[in-house]
Design a protein around this motif. Structure first.
Motif, PDB file in Angstrom:
ATOM      1  N   GLU A  19       1.218   0.465   1.677  1.00 35.62           N
ATOM      2  CA  GLU A  19      -0.141   0.678   1.181  1.00 35.62           C
ATOM      3  C   GLU A  19      -0.733   1.960   1.758  1.00 35.62           C
ATOM      4  O   GLU A  19      -1.374   2.745   1.053  1.00 35.62           O
ATOM      5  N   THR A  34      -3.570   3.035  -8.323  1.00 33.39           N
ATOM      6  CA  THR A  34      -4.281   1.779  -8.585  1.00 33.39           C
ATOM      7  C   THR A  34      -3.295   0.634  -8.821  1.00 33.39           C
ATOM      8  O   THR A  34      -3.425  -0.433  -8.237  1.00 33.39           O
ATOM      9  N   VAL A  35      -2.307   0.861  -9.666  1.00 30.56           N
ATOM     10  CA  VAL A  35      -1.307  -0.174  -9.956  1.00 30.56           C
ATOM     11  C   VAL A  35      -0.529  -0.526  -8.696  1.00 30.56           C
ATOM     12  O   VAL A  35      -0.285  -1.698  -8.415  1.00 30.56           O
ATOM     13  N   SER A  36      -0.161   0.476  -7.927  1.00 34.39           N
ATOM     14  CA  SER A  36       0.599   0.241  -6.697  1.00 34.39           C
ATOM     15  C   SER A  36      -0.218  -0.580  -5.702  1.00 34.39           C
ATOM     16  O   SER A  36       0.306  -1.503  -5.085  1.00 34.39           O
ATOM     17  N   ARG A  37      -1.486  -0.250  -5.548  1.00 30.28           N
ATOM     18  CA  ARG A  37      -2.336  -1.004  -4.628  1.00 30.28           C
ATOM     19  C   ARG A  37      -2.501  -2.444  -5.101  1.00 30.28           C
ATOM     20  O   ARG A  37      -2.512  -3.372  -4.294  1.00 30.28           O
ATOM     21  N   ASP A  38      -2.650  -2.645  -6.404  1.00 29.08           N
ATOM     22  CA  ASP A  38      -2.772  -4.003  -6.942  1.00 29.08           C
ATOM     23  C   ASP A  38      -1.509  -4.807  -6.665  1.00 29.08           C
ATOM     24  O   ASP A  38      -1.576  -5.980  -6.316  1.00 29.08           O
ATOM     25  N   LEU A  39      -0.352  -4.174  -6.829  1.00 24.14           N
ATOM     26  CA  LEU A  39       0.920  -4.849  -6.574  1.00 24.14           C
ATOM     27  C   LEU A  39       1.061  -5.205  -5.098  1.00 24.14           C
ATOM     28  O   LEU A  39       1.460  -6.322  -4.756  1.00 24.14           O
ATOM     29  N   LYS A  41      -1.363  -5.683  -2.984  1.00 19.19           N
ATOM     30  CA  LYS A  41      -2.334  -6.741  -2.695  1.00 19.19           C
ATOM     31  C   LYS A  41      -1.804  -8.101  -3.156  1.00 19.19           C
ATOM     32  O   LYS A  41      -1.954  -9.101  -2.466  1.00 19.19           O
ATOM     33  N   ALA A  42      -1.174  -8.120  -4.321  1.00 15.11           N
ATOM     34  CA  ALA A  42      -0.603  -9.372  -4.824  1.00 15.11           C
ATOM     35  C   ALA A  42       0.499  -9.876  -3.894  1.00 15.11           C
ATOM     36  O   ALA A  42       0.582 -11.079  -3.604  1.00 15.11           O
ATOM     37  N   ASP A  45      -1.182 -11.280  -0.765  1.00 13.81           N
ATOM     38  CA  ASP A  45      -1.780 -12.585  -1.054  1.00 13.81           C
ATOM     39  C   ASP A  45      -0.712 -13.669  -1.143  1.00 13.81           C
ATOM     40  O   ASP A  45      -0.912 -14.790  -0.672  1.00 13.81           O
ATOM     41  N   ASN A  56      -0.157 -17.277  -8.561  1.00 18.06           N
ATOM     42  CA  ASN A  56      -0.146 -15.816  -8.460  1.00 18.06           C
ATOM     43  C   ASN A  56       0.841 -15.247  -9.438  1.00 18.06           C
ATOM     44  O   ASN A  56       0.778 -14.180  -9.876  1.00 18.06           O
TER      45      ASN A  56
END
Length: 56
Positions: A19, A34-39, A41-42, A45, A56
């Protein structure tokens, strides 16, 4: 169980580093960041709540 905790800890450490690298990358387009950060984060989680894997 301790082995799983160690493995999850290592994965968390690696995702945190990834990250940071993504955030510092000047070569990625904003959409990629943005996509990388979302991935990331997923994944984080999922590591924190493995029992919610189906959701998830």
């Amino acid at each position: 169980m301790a082995e799983k905790d160690v493995e999850a800890s290592k994965i968390k450490e690696l995702t945190d580093k990834l990250e940071e690298e993504i955030s510092l990358s000047y070569y990625l387009k904003p959409g990629t960041i943005t996509v990388s950060r979302d991935l990331i984060k997923a994944l984080q989680d999922l590591l924190e709540n493995p029992e919610n894997w189906e959701e998830n």
